[in-house]
Scaffold this active site. Structure first.
Site, PDB file in Angstrom:
ATOM      1  N   ARG A   1      12.363  14.646   8.593  1.00  0.00           N
ATOM      2  CA  ARG A   1      11.761  15.322   9.755  1.00  0.00           C
ATOM      3  C   ARG A   1      12.426  14.883  11.049  1.00  0.00           C
ATOM      4  O   ARG A   1      12.442  15.632  12.038  1.00  0.00           O
ATOM      5  CB  ARG A   1      10.253  15.090   9.781  1.00  0.00           C
ATOM      6  CG  ARG A   1       9.539  15.797   8.640  1.00  0.00           C
ATOM      7  CD  ARG A   1       8.071  15.472   8.605  1.00  0.00           C
ATOM      8  NE  ARG A   1       7.778  14.075   8.376  1.00  0.00           N
ATOM      9  CZ  ARG A   1       7.808  13.487   7.187  1.00  0.00           C
ATOM     10  NH1 ARG A   1       8.106  14.183   6.118  1.00  0.00           N
ATOM     11  NH2 ARG A   1       7.549  12.204   7.066  1.00  0.00           N
TER      12      ARG A   1
ATOM     13  N   GLU B   1       5.357  -0.683   1.750  1.00  0.00           N
ATOM     14  CA  GLU B   1       4.116  -1.295   1.279  1.00  0.00           C
ATOM     15  C   GLU B   1       4.280  -1.706  -0.194  1.00  0.00           C
ATOM     16  O   GLU B   1       3.915  -2.800  -0.591  1.00  0.00           O
ATOM     17  CB  GLU B   1       2.983  -0.285   1.451  1.00  0.00           C
ATOM     18  CG  GLU B   1       1.623  -0.900   1.357  1.00  0.00           C
ATOM     19  CD  GLU B   1       0.528   0.132   1.572  1.00  0.00           C
ATOM     20  OE1 GLU B   1       0.857   1.260   1.959  1.00  0.00           O
ATOM     21  OE2 GLU B   1      -0.631  -0.215   1.319  1.00  0.00           O
TER      22      GLU B   1
HETATM   23  P1  AMP Z   1       7.626   3.254   8.798  1.00  0.00           P
HETATM   24  O1  AMP Z   1       8.957   2.785   8.275  1.00  0.00           O
HETATM   25  O2  AMP Z   1       6.467   2.642   8.122  1.00  0.00           O
HETATM   26  O3  AMP Z   1       7.549   3.126  10.316  1.00  0.00           O
HETATM   27  O4  AMP Z   1       7.504   4.792   8.441  1.00  0.00           O
HETATM   28  C1  AMP Z   1       8.160   5.714   9.224  1.00  0.00           C
HETATM   29  C2  AMP Z   1       8.773   6.792   8.400  1.00  0.00           C
HETATM   30  O5  AMP Z   1       7.904   7.251   7.358  1.00  0.00           O
HETATM   31  C3  AMP Z   1       9.089   7.991   9.263  1.00  0.00           C
HETATM   32  O6  AMP Z   1      10.329   8.534   8.866  1.00  0.00           O
HETATM   33  C4  AMP Z   1       7.922   8.929   9.019  1.00  0.00           C
HETATM   34  O7  AMP Z   1       8.405  10.249   8.907  1.00  0.00           O
HETATM   35  C5  AMP Z   1       7.305   8.479   7.719  1.00  0.00           C
HETATM   36  N1  AMP Z   1       5.856   8.231   7.818  1.00  0.00           N
HETATM   37  C6  AMP Z   1       5.238   7.044   7.671  1.00  0.00           C
HETATM   38  N2  AMP Z   1       3.919   7.161   7.772  1.00  0.00           N
HETATM   39  C7  AMP Z   1       3.679   8.465   8.012  1.00  0.00           C
HETATM   40  C8  AMP Z   1       2.476   9.242   8.230  1.00  0.00           C
HETATM   41  N3  AMP Z   1       1.260   8.686   8.225  1.00  0.00           N
HETATM   42  N4  AMP Z   1       2.620  10.567   8.458  1.00  0.00           N
HETATM   43  C9  AMP Z   1       3.839  11.133   8.467  1.00  0.00           C
HETATM   44  N5  AMP Z   1       5.001  10.464   8.268  1.00  0.00           N
HETATM   45  C10 AMP Z   1       4.917   9.146   8.044  1.00  0.00           C
END
Ligand code: AMP
Length: 174
Positions: free
Chosen positions: A62, A99
């Protein structure tokens, strides 16, 4: 409706996707609304200012959708960061913890020149692992991360804490 309210209104919460316990932030209604989509792109460009960056790094998948028009309006180039195995030429890779398990992302070794100023763009900042890994890939190229722009920051997951003193700009924070 101001941009903040419009963004919040056009991002749909999908419970338990892609797995139980996750509230997925679905940006497709926002993308389908040309006023909201254009407003988001303009807000990211205006926050930094045209001419301040050389390349926009977009994170699969995205992040690509947002990063490409941002790059166009900046007058900057676009560079993809992709999941492992998707890029055709020699790539740097970076592995980070999720996670459960790990994820590996890659960027072409020759995508950025040393000293180039780079803005990293993604849709959602959650735990910050993805943005941190993308920033590390940029650093491996000798380029400089001038900022990280996201549409939505999930502040309860404290993603910023992983990003040290990088300039993190989120259009909306929940
Ligand atoms: P993080 O590495 O945990 O910051 O996760 C970020 C990545 O995972 C991004 O590329 C987001 O598109 C996706 N992502 C993580 N959590 C969500 C969520 N609750 N809704 C949509 N996309 C998420």
């Amino acid at each position: 409706m101001d941009l903040d309210t419009l963004i919040q209104d056009r991002i749909r919460d999908v419970p338990d996707y892609p797995k139980p316990g996750v509230m997925f932030k679905d940006i497709t209604p926002l993308l389908a609304d040309h006023v909201a989509f254009a407003g988001v792109v303009d807000a990211i460009v205006n926050h930094h200012g045209r001419g301040t960056v050389d390349k926009i790094v977009g994170i699969e998948a995205r992040g690509f959708i947002l990063a490409a028009p941002v790059a166009y309006h900046f007058g900057a180039g676009f560079v993809p960061v992709r999941k492992k195995g998707k890029l055709p030429a020699n790539s740097f890779e970076q592995t980070y913890d999720l996670e459960y398990g790990t994820e590996t992302i890659e960027m072409h070794e020759d995508a950025l020149a040393p000293g180039e100023r780079v803005l990293v763009v993604d849709d959602v900042l959650a735990t910050g692992g993805t943005a941190r890994a993308a920033a590390d890939l940029v650093a491996r190229s000798g380029a400089e991360v001038v900022g990280i722009s996201v549409l939505m920051e999930l502040s309860f997951l404290h993603g910023r804490d992983k990003l040290g003193n990088l300039d993190v700009h989120s259009l909306v924070t929940v």
